[in-house]
Design a protein around this motif. Structure first.
Motif, PDB file in Angstrom:
ATOM      1  N   VAL A 167       0.822  -1.203   0.000  1.00  0.00           N
ATOM      2  CA  VAL A 167       0.000   0.000   0.000  1.00  0.00           C
ATOM      3  C   VAL A 167       0.858   1.256   0.000  1.00  0.00           C
ATOM      4  O   VAL A 167       0.545   2.247  -0.672  1.00  0.00           O
ATOM      5  N   GLY A 168       1.962   1.244   0.734  1.00  0.00           N
ATOM      6  CA  GLY A 168       2.856   2.396   0.727  1.00  0.00           C
ATOM      7  C   GLY A 168       3.402   2.685  -0.662  1.00  0.00           C
ATOM      8  O   GLY A 168       3.421   3.838  -1.118  1.00  0.00           O
ATOM      9  N   HIS A 169       3.835   1.639  -1.365  1.00  0.00           N
ATOM     10  CA  HIS A 169       4.342   1.826  -2.724  1.00  0.00           C
ATOM     11  C   HIS A 169       3.230   2.278  -3.669  1.00  0.00           C
ATOM     12  O   HIS A 169       3.441   3.141  -4.532  1.00  0.00           O
ATOM     13  N   LEU A 170       2.039   1.697  -3.522  1.00  0.00           N
ATOM     14  CA  LEU A 170       0.919   2.114  -4.368  1.00  0.00           C
ATOM     15  C   LEU A 170       0.571   3.583  -4.123  1.00  0.00           C
ATOM     16  O   LEU A 170       0.249   4.322  -5.064  1.00  0.00           O
ATOM     17  N   ALA A 171       0.617   4.023  -2.874  1.00  0.00           N
ATOM     18  CA  ALA A 171       0.303   5.409  -2.560  1.00  0.00           C
ATOM     19  C   ALA A 171       1.272   6.358  -3.249  1.00  0.00           C
ATOM     20  O   ALA A 171       0.867   7.404  -3.779  1.00  0.00           O
ATOM     21  N   VAL A 172       2.547   6.012  -3.251  1.00  0.00           N
ATOM     22  CA  VAL A 172       3.542   6.851  -3.920  1.00  0.00           C
ATOM     23  C   VAL A 172       3.288   6.885  -5.419  1.00  0.00           C
ATOM     24  O   VAL A 172       3.285   7.950  -6.061  1.00  0.00           O
ATOM     25  N   ARG A 173       3.050   5.727  -6.014  1.00  0.00           N
ATOM     26  CA  ARG A 173       2.940   5.659  -7.475  1.00  0.00           C
ATOM     27  C   ARG A 173       1.638   6.266  -7.995  1.00  0.00           C
ATOM     28  O   ARG A 173       1.599   6.820  -9.081  1.00  0.00           O
ATOM     29  N   ALA A 174       0.585   6.129  -7.214  1.00  0.00           N
ATOM     30  CA  ALA A 174      -0.695   6.665  -7.657  1.00  0.00           C
ATOM     31  C   ALA A 174      -0.804   8.163  -7.444  1.00  0.00           C
ATOM     32  O   ALA A 174      -1.665   8.809  -8.045  1.00  0.00           O
ATOM     33  N   ALA A 175       0.051   8.737  -6.600  1.00  0.00           N
ATOM     34  CA  ALA A 175      -0.061  10.156  -6.277  1.00  0.00           C
ATOM     35  C   ALA A 175       0.024  11.020  -7.525  1.00  0.00           C
ATOM     36  O   ALA A 175      -0.727  11.992  -7.677  1.00  0.00           O
ATOM     37  N   GLY A 176       0.935  10.686  -8.422  1.00  0.00           N
ATOM     38  CA  GLY A 176       1.120  11.488  -9.622  1.00  0.00           C
ATOM     39  C   GLY A 176      -0.059  11.456 -10.570  1.00  0.00           C
ATOM     40  O   GLY A 176      -0.173  12.318 -11.446  1.00  0.00           O
ATOM     41  N   ARG A 177      -0.949  10.480 -10.409  1.00  0.00           N
ATOM     42  CA  ARG A 177      -2.102  10.335 -11.308  1.00  0.00           C
ATOM     43  C   ARG A 177      -3.429  10.649 -10.620  1.00  0.00           C
ATOM     44  O   ARG A 177      -4.406  10.920 -11.297  1.00  0.00           O
ATOM     45  N   MET A 178      -3.448  10.608  -9.282  1.00  0.00           N
ATOM     46  CA  MET A 178      -4.708  10.790  -8.566  1.00  0.00           C
ATOM     47  C   MET A 178      -4.771  12.065  -7.743  1.00  0.00           C
ATOM     48  O   MET A 178      -5.846  12.434  -7.263  1.00  0.00           O
ATOM     49  N   GLU A 322      -7.499   2.204 -13.323  1.00  0.00           N
ATOM     50  CA  GLU A 322      -6.133   2.720 -13.223  1.00  0.00           C
ATOM     51  C   GLU A 322      -5.104   1.647 -13.600  1.00  0.00           C
ATOM     52  O   GLU A 322      -4.146   1.921 -14.334  1.00  0.00           O
ATOM     53  N   LEU A 323      -5.295   0.431 -13.121  1.00  0.00           N
ATOM     54  CA  LEU A 323      -4.363  -0.648 -13.464  1.00  0.00           C
ATOM     55  C   LEU A 323      -4.410  -0.966 -14.953  1.00  0.00           C
ATOM     56  O   LEU A 323      -3.395  -1.337 -15.558  1.00  0.00           O
ATOM     57  N   THR A 324      -5.571  -0.811 -15.556  1.00  0.00           N
ATOM     58  CA  THR A 324      -5.703  -1.043 -16.995  1.00  0.00           C
ATOM     59  C   THR A 324      -5.045   0.078 -17.790  1.00  0.00           C
ATOM     60  O   THR A 324      -4.410  -0.166 -18.820  1.00  0.00           O
ATOM     61  N   ALA A 325      -5.179   1.321 -17.287  1.00  0.00           N
ATOM     62  CA  ALA A 325      -4.642   2.475 -18.015  1.00  0.00           C
ATOM     63  C   ALA A 325      -3.124   2.588 -17.902  1.00  0.00           C
ATOM     64  O   ALA A 325      -2.467   3.047 -18.840  1.00  0.00           O
ATOM     65  N   ALA A 326      -2.559   2.192 -16.778  1.00  0.00           N
ATOM     66  CA  ALA A 326      -1.115   2.386 -16.556  1.00  0.00           C
ATOM     67  C   ALA A 326      -0.490   1.165 -15.897  1.00  0.00           C
ATOM     68  O   ALA A 326       0.106   1.267 -14.818  1.00  0.00           O
ATOM     69  N   PRO A 327      -0.596  -0.013 -16.525  1.00  0.00           N
ATOM     70  CA  PRO A 327      -0.067  -1.222 -15.873  1.00  0.00           C
ATOM     71  C   PRO A 327       1.431  -1.162 -15.604  1.00  0.00           C
ATOM     72  O   PRO A 327       1.910  -1.709 -14.607  1.00  0.00           O
ATOM     73  N   GLU A 328       2.179  -0.476 -16.472  1.00  0.00           N
ATOM     74  CA  GLU A 328       3.634  -0.431 -16.304  1.00  0.00           C
ATOM     75  C   GLU A 328       4.041   0.329 -15.047  1.00  0.00           C
ATOM     76  O   GLU A 328       5.151   0.133 -14.532  1.00  0.00           O
ATOM     77  N   ARG A 329       3.164   1.165 -14.543  1.00  0.00           N
ATOM     78  CA  ARG A 329       3.474   1.939 -13.336  1.00  0.00           C
ATOM     79  C   ARG A 329       3.430   1.069 -12.082  1.00  0.00           C
ATOM     80  O   ARG A 329       4.034   1.405 -11.055  1.00  0.00           O
ATOM     81  N   TYR A 330       2.733  -0.056 -12.150  1.00  0.00           N
ATOM     82  CA  TYR A 330       2.498  -0.882 -10.965  1.00  0.00           C
ATOM     83  C   TYR A 330       3.011  -2.315 -11.103  1.00  0.00           C
ATOM     84  O   TYR A 330       3.109  -3.039 -10.108  1.00  0.00           O
TER      85      TYR A 330
END
Length: 382
Positions: A167-178, A322-330
Motif C-alpha cells: 500500500v505504501g508503494h501504491l500510494a507513492v505511485r498513484a499520487a502522480g495520477r490521482m 487505473e491498473l488497466t490504463a497504466a499497468p507499467e506503473r504498478y
C-alpha cells in the motif's frame, strides 16, 4: 451423488498447507466464485503469525474471480462466467469480513453469502487485467483511491507516506495520477533494505527516507506548506509513525490513518482523540462524504484526521481502470507469482522469517494464481 471438493490453502494451529475442502452449493441469494488471482497482504501475515484473532481458516481478501454458480434471486448481471472483484468489508454487517471472519480467496471456490451479495459487494469487472497478476493489487489500490478521494480536495503541497509494503508503494505511485499536479512525495521506509529496493525502481518518491533518519531529516525533506500524511503501516507501527509526523511537522497537516490500530489506541500528542473510532467512522465507502476529524495537538497545532475500513465498489472499479490504463506503473510491485502449493511454502517461510525475501528477492506483493493448478473442483473418491 459424490461430494465435490476443491483445493484450498488452510491455516490451522500454526500450520499452513493445501487441503481439499467441501465445495458448497449456493442457495437463495448466494454466489459461488472461482478465484483466479489472489494477493497476500500484511494483515494476512499477521493472522498467520497469530497476531490477530480472526477465525477464518482460509484467508485472502484481495484479487479477482469468475462467478462459478449462483443461487436463486441473484441479479442476472452476476451470471456464471462473469469476472468480478469482491469488496471484503461489509459496511453494515460486521460478521462479513472476507478472509477474516468468512473464508477467503486462497482456494479454488469461495462462497459469498447473500447479505454481501445484496449489499453490492460483488462487483463485475468490465475487462480482465493484463496481466491477470495485477488483480492482486486491486483492493489495496482501491484503499489508496479512497484516501485520495479525500486528499484531492485538500491544498496539499507534499505527500508523506509511511510504510514500504504494497500500500505504501501504491500510494507513492498513484499520487502522480490521482492528486493535483505538482505534489511532492516523500516515502519513509522501515529499513535500509526497503529504501534500497525503492531506489532501484523507475517509479519512486521524490525523496526516500528510513525511520532511522530522524525528525530533522524528515522536516527538511518535507519543507514548507500543507502536508498530507498517509500511514500505510501495520497495526503495531501506525501510532509510532503518527507521533513521528506530529512531532516533526508542526505545521498544517491532514493525516490518513490507513494502517491498522489497536482498539484502545491513544496518543498524548492528540489528547482526547479516540484514534480507532476516527478510523472506523468511514466504513465500506460510507458515509458518502467521508468524516474528517478536526483535532488539536498537545502543542496547540490544528490537525485533520480521517481513516477508513474498507472501500466502496466505485473505488474498486476506479482501481481496475487505473491498473488497466497504466499497468507499467504498478507491474513490478507484483514481485512473486505462485500457484497454491508454492504459495503455501512461501507463507510458511514468512511466518518464521521476517526479512520479506523469497528465493533471494524482496517480496512486495505475492500474486497467487489460484486457478492455475486445476481448472475445476473434483469429486471425492467414492
Amino acid at each position: 451423488m459424490s461430494a465435490v471438493f476443491h483445493r484450498a490453502i488452510v491455516r490451522e494451529g500454526g500450520r499452513v498447507r493445501v487441503e481439499p475442502r467441501p465445495t458448497p452449493r449456493p442457495v437463495s441469494g448466494e454466489i459461488l466464485i472461482a478465484p483466479q488471482t489472489a494477493g497476500l497482504c500484511g494483515t494476512d501475515l499477521q493472522m498467520l503469525r497469530g497476531l490477530r484473532g480472526d477465525p477464518a481458516p482460509v484467508i485472502g481478501h484481495e484479487g479477482s474471480a469468475l462467478v462459478a454458480a449462483v443461487g436463486p434471486g441473484v441479479d442476472p448481471g452476476l451470471a456464471p462466467g462473469t469476472r468480478v472483484v469482491v469488496n471484503p468489508t461489509h459496511p453494515g454487517d460486521p460478521s462479513f469480513l472476507l478472509g477474516h471472519h468468512v473464508d477467503g480467496l486462497l482456494q479454488e471456490r469461495t462462497l459469498i453469502p447473500a447479505s454481501a451479495v445484496a449489499a453490492g459487494l460483488v462487483t463485475p469487472l468490465p475487462e480482465p487485467l493484463a496481466p491477470d497478476d495485477l488483480a492482486a493489487l486491486l483492493e489495496p489500490l482501491a484503499t489508496v483511491r479512497y484516501a485520495y478521494s479525500v486528499l484531492e480536495t485538500e491544498d496539499v503541497r507534499t505527500l508523506l507516506v509511511f510504510g514500504d509494503g504494497t500500500v505504501g508503494h501504491l500510494a507513492v505511485r498513484a499520487a502522480g495520477r490521482m492528486l493535483p499536479p505538482g505534489v511532492r512525495t516523500v516515502h519513509v521506509h522501515h529499513t535500509d533494505a526497503g529504501r534500497a529496493w525503492s531506489a532501484a525502481c523507475a517509479h519512486r518518491a521524490d525523496v526516500l527516507l528510513t525511520a532511522a533518519d530522524g525528525p530533522k531529516a524528515l522536516r527538511a525533506a518535507v519543507g514548507d506548506g500543507p502536508v498530507a500524511v498517509v500511514l500505510a503501516t501495520p497495526r503495531d507501527a501506525t501510532l509510532r509513525c503518527l507521533e513521528t509526523a506530529l512531532r516533526a511537522l508542526p505545521g498544517d497537516l491532514v493525516v490518513d490513518l490507513l494502517g491498522g490500530l489497536p482498539a484502545d489506541a491513544a496518543s498524548p500528542a492528540l489528547p482526547g482523540v479516540r484514534l480507532a473510532a476516527v478510523r472506523a467512522a468511514n466504513c465500506g465507502g460510507l458515509p458518502a462524504v467521508p468524516h474528517v476529524e478536526r483535532a488539536v495537538t498537545d502543542a496547540g497545532t490544528p490537525v485533520r484526521l480521517f481513516g477508513h475500513r474498507g472501500v466502496a465498489g466505485r473505488h474498486l472499479r476506479e482501481a481496475a481502470a487505473e491498473l488497466t490504463a497504466a499497468p507499467e506503473r504498478y507491474r513490478d510491485l507484483v514481485t512473486h507469482v505462485a500457484g497454491l502449493d508454492e504459495a503455501a511454502r512461501i507463507m510458511r517461510h514468512l511466518v518464521i522469517h521476517r526479512d520479506r525475501t523469497w528465493q533471494g528477492r524482496r517480496l512486495i506483493k505475492l500474486a497467487v494464481r489460484v486457478a492455475a493448478d486445476r481448472a475445476a473442483p473434483t469429486a471425492a473418491p467414492a
